[in-house]
Design a protein around this motif. Structure first.
Motif, PDB file in Angstrom:
ATOM      1  N   GLY A 167      37.259 -81.516 -63.294  1.00 22.05           N
ATOM      2  CA  GLY A 167      38.345 -82.193 -62.608  1.00 22.05           C
ATOM      3  C   GLY A 167      39.501 -81.314 -62.181  1.00 22.05           C
ATOM      4  O   GLY A 167      40.498 -81.807 -61.677  1.00 22.05           O
ATOM      5  N   THR A 168      39.404 -79.997 -62.372  1.00 18.52           N
ATOM      6  CA  THR A 168      40.480 -79.097 -61.957  1.00 18.52           C
ATOM      7  C   THR A 168      39.889 -77.900 -61.220  1.00 18.52           C
ATOM      8  O   THR A 168      38.678 -77.692 -61.222  1.00 18.52           O
ATOM      9  CB  THR A 168      41.286 -78.568 -63.159  1.00 18.52           C
ATOM     10  OG1 THR A 168      40.440 -77.711 -63.929  1.00 18.52           O
ATOM     11  CG2 THR A 168      41.821 -79.689 -64.017  1.00 18.52           C
ATOM     12  N   ASN A 169      40.762 -77.111 -60.621  1.00 13.44           N
ATOM     13  CA  ASN A 169      40.343 -75.864 -59.976  1.00 13.44           C
ATOM     14  C   ASN A 169      40.723 -74.665 -60.819  1.00 13.44           C
ATOM     15  O   ASN A 169      40.819 -73.555 -60.306  1.00 13.44           O
ATOM     16  CB  ASN A 169      40.978 -75.746 -58.586  1.00 13.44           C
ATOM     17  CG  ASN A 169      40.372 -76.727 -57.614  1.00 13.44           C
ATOM     18  OD1 ASN A 169      39.214 -77.122 -57.764  1.00 13.44           O
ATOM     19  ND2 ASN A 169      41.150 -77.142 -56.640  1.00 13.44           N
ATOM     20  N   VAL A 170      40.971 -74.883 -62.104  1.00 14.62           N
ATOM     21  CA  VAL A 170      41.360 -73.804 -63.016  1.00 14.62           C
ATOM     22  C   VAL A 170      40.114 -73.269 -63.706  1.00 14.62           C
ATOM     23  O   VAL A 170      39.322 -74.030 -64.254  1.00 14.62           O
ATOM     24  CB  VAL A 170      42.384 -74.300 -64.055  1.00 14.62           C
ATOM     25  CG1 VAL A 170      42.721 -73.201 -65.043  1.00 14.62           C
ATOM     26  CG2 VAL A 170      43.633 -74.797 -63.361  1.00 14.62           C
ATOM     27  N   PHE A 171      39.965 -71.957 -63.655  1.00 12.59           N
ATOM     28  CA  PHE A 171      38.834 -71.288 -64.299  1.00 12.59           C
ATOM     29  C   PHE A 171      39.223 -70.968 -65.733  1.00 12.59           C
ATOM     30  O   PHE A 171      40.201 -70.258 -65.973  1.00 12.59           O
ATOM     31  CB  PHE A 171      38.491 -70.005 -63.540  1.00 12.59           C
ATOM     32  CG  PHE A 171      37.250 -69.321 -64.013  1.00 12.59           C
ATOM     33  CD1 PHE A 171      35.999 -69.799 -63.665  1.00 12.59           C
ATOM     34  CD2 PHE A 171      37.329 -68.189 -64.804  1.00 12.59           C
ATOM     35  CE1 PHE A 171      34.849 -69.164 -64.091  1.00 12.59           C
ATOM     36  CE2 PHE A 171      36.192 -67.541 -65.234  1.00 12.59           C
ATOM     37  CZ  PHE A 171      34.945 -68.029 -64.876  1.00 12.59           C
ATOM     38  N   ILE A 172      38.493 -71.496 -66.699  1.00 11.68           N
ATOM     39  CA  ILE A 172      38.759 -71.246 -68.119  1.00 11.68           C
ATOM     40  C   ILE A 172      37.872 -70.078 -68.552  1.00 11.68           C
ATOM     41  O   ILE A 172      36.656 -70.218 -68.640  1.00 11.68           O
ATOM     42  CB  ILE A 172      38.460 -72.492 -68.980  1.00 11.68           C
ATOM     43  CG1 ILE A 172      39.184 -73.724 -68.441  1.00 11.68           C
ATOM     44  CG2 ILE A 172      38.802 -72.218 -70.444  1.00 11.68           C
ATOM     45  CD1 ILE A 172      40.685 -73.611 -68.438  1.00 11.68           C
ATOM     46  N   ALA A 173      38.505 -68.946 -68.793  1.00 15.06           N
ATOM     47  CA  ALA A 173      37.760 -67.736 -69.157  1.00 15.06           C
ATOM     48  C   ALA A 173      37.695 -67.585 -70.668  1.00 15.06           C
ATOM     49  O   ALA A 173      38.655 -67.869 -71.377  1.00 15.06           O
ATOM     50  CB  ALA A 173      38.432 -66.516 -68.547  1.00 15.06           C
ATOM     51  N   ASP A 174      36.554 -67.129 -71.153  1.00 20.75           N
ATOM     52  CA  ASP A 174      36.445 -66.794 -72.565  1.00 20.75           C
ATOM     53  C   ASP A 174      36.270 -65.293 -72.764  1.00 20.75           C
ATOM     54  O   ASP A 174      36.332 -64.798 -73.881  1.00 20.75           O
ATOM     55  CB  ASP A 174      35.309 -67.568 -73.239  1.00 20.75           C
ATOM     56  CG  ASP A 174      33.979 -67.406 -72.531  1.00 20.75           C
ATOM     57  OD1 ASP A 174      33.717 -66.339 -71.956  1.00 20.75           O
ATOM     58  OD2 ASP A 174      33.183 -68.366 -72.559  1.00 20.75           O
ATOM     59  N   THR A 175      36.071 -64.567 -71.662  1.00 29.62           N
ATOM     60  CA  THR A 175      35.966 -63.111 -71.704  1.00 29.62           C
ATOM     61  C   THR A 175      36.702 -62.538 -70.497  1.00 29.62           C
ATOM     62  O   THR A 175      36.536 -63.033 -69.387  1.00 29.62           O
ATOM     63  CB  THR A 175      34.489 -62.664 -71.637  1.00 29.62           C
ATOM     64  OG1 THR A 175      33.769 -63.289 -72.689  1.00 29.62           O
ATOM     65  CG2 THR A 175      34.359 -61.168 -71.769  1.00 29.62           C
ATOM     66  N   VAL A 176      37.511 -61.511 -70.732  1.00 33.03           N
ATOM     67  CA  VAL A 176      38.195 -60.816 -69.644  1.00 33.03           C
ATOM     68  C   VAL A 176      37.927 -59.326 -69.799  1.00 33.03           C
ATOM     69  O   VAL A 176      38.179 -58.751 -70.852  1.00 33.03           O
ATOM     70  CB  VAL A 176      39.723 -61.080 -69.669  1.00 33.03           C
ATOM     71  CG1 VAL A 176      40.432 -60.217 -68.633  1.00 33.03           C
ATOM     72  CG2 VAL A 176      40.014 -62.539 -69.427  1.00 33.03           C
ATOM     73  N   LEU A 177      37.391 -58.741 -68.745  1.00 32.64           N
ATOM     74  CA  LEU A 177      37.133 -57.309 -68.719  1.00 32.64           C
ATOM     75  C   LEU A 177      38.014 -56.689 -67.649  1.00 32.64           C
ATOM     76  O   LEU A 177      37.986 -57.114 -66.499  1.00 32.64           O
ATOM     77  CB  LEU A 177      35.664 -57.036 -68.389  1.00 32.64           C
ATOM     78  CG  LEU A 177      34.630 -57.699 -69.302  1.00 32.64           C
ATOM     79  CD1 LEU A 177      33.245 -57.541 -68.718  1.00 32.64           C
ATOM     80  CD2 LEU A 177      34.708 -57.114 -70.688  1.00 32.64           C
ATOM     81  N   ALA A 178      38.809 -55.697 -68.016  1.00 32.20           N
ATOM     82  CA  ALA A 178      39.699 -55.037 -67.062  1.00 32.20           C
ATOM     83  C   ALA A 178      39.113 -53.683 -66.704  1.00 32.20           C
ATOM     84  O   ALA A 178      38.459 -53.037 -67.524  1.00 32.20           O
ATOM     85  CB  ALA A 178      41.087 -54.867 -67.659  1.00 32.20           C
ATOM     86  N   LYS A 179      39.380 -53.261 -65.472  1.00 31.73           N
ATOM     87  CA  LYS A 179      38.859 -51.987 -64.997  1.00 31.73           C
ATOM     88  C   LYS A 179      40.003 -51.141 -64.482  1.00 31.73           C
ATOM     89  O   LYS A 179      40.924 -51.653 -63.854  1.00 31.73           O
ATOM     90  CB  LYS A 179      37.837 -52.238 -63.904  1.00 31.73           C
ATOM     91  CG  LYS A 179      36.657 -53.051 -64.421  1.00 31.73           C
ATOM     92  CD  LYS A 179      35.667 -53.279 -63.342  1.00 31.73           C
ATOM     93  CE  LYS A 179      36.056 -54.545 -62.636  1.00 31.73           C
ATOM     94  NZ  LYS A 179      35.067 -54.985 -61.696  1.00 31.73           N
ATOM     95  N   HIS A 180      39.945 -49.847 -64.722  1.00 35.75           N
ATOM     96  CA  HIS A 180      41.057 -49.003 -64.311  1.00 35.75           C
ATOM     97  C   HIS A 180      40.908 -48.448 -62.911  1.00 35.75           C
ATOM     98  O   HIS A 180      41.862 -47.989 -62.329  1.00 35.75           O
ATOM     99  CB  HIS A 180      41.303 -47.875 -65.307  1.00 35.75           C
ATOM    100  CG  HIS A 180      40.166 -46.924 -65.445  1.00 35.75           C
ATOM    101  ND1 HIS A 180      39.868 -45.987 -64.512  1.00 35.75           N
ATOM    102  CD2 HIS A 180      39.250 -46.785 -66.420  1.00 35.75           C
ATOM    103  CE1 HIS A 180      38.820 -45.291 -64.909  1.00 35.75           C
ATOM    104  NE2 HIS A 180      38.429 -45.765 -66.053  1.00 35.75           N
TER     105      HIS A 180
END
Length: 153
Positions: free
Chosen positions: A111-124
């Protein structure tokens, strides 16, 4: 049974076993694949809620909002007019910051356009971007050789 019939039965049963094993492996892979999407891809073909996917792009400039505790909201963009709001609860990687590449894994809330993340990977840098993502960022002028990528929310 003759010797030839026994040999044919052994060969046929072996082929059947191999075919069953291949089918089971293919089924297991199709169930565990998390597809990689960018915000422009999601605008063209929306994903059903609670379908597990990977969302990648750049963290939008000025979009990081830290709530009380360890909940963070930010926008993921690919330079198009489309940005996807992401909500993550947890400790972010040290390399996470605005304008940098990020890959999040999770699903859209119902019912929303919000992505619920359980993992975040950052790249340099772009070295770790998939080739098609890096090519799209270069084509849009967001990243050039020897420069950092710049995100626009």
């Amino acid at each position: 049974m003759t010797r030839r019939q026994k040999r044919l039965v052994v060969i046929a049963s072996g082929m059947g076993f191999i075919a069953a094993a291949v089918l089971l492996v293919m089924f297991a892979f199709s169930q565990s694949v998390a597809y990689f999407y960018m915000p422009a891809d999601l605008a063209k073909t929306p994903v059903a809620p609670e379908t597990r996917i990977r969302l990648g792009g750049l963290v939008g400039e000025g979009s990081v909002v830290r709530d009380t505790g360890s909940t963070v909201e930010f926008a993921v963009t690919d330079g198009s007019a489309n940005a996807v709001m992401v909500k993550y609860t947890g400790i972010l990687p040290d390399l996470f910051r605005e304008g940098q590449g990020v890959v999040t894994e999770g699903m859209f809330a119902t019912g929303t356009n919000v992505f619920i993340a359980d993992t975040v990977l950052a790249k340099h840098d772009e070295t770790y971007l998939p080739k098609d993502v890096a090519d799209r960022l270069k084509a849009q002028g967001l990243w050039k050789e020897g420069q950092e990528a710049k995100a626009t929310p």
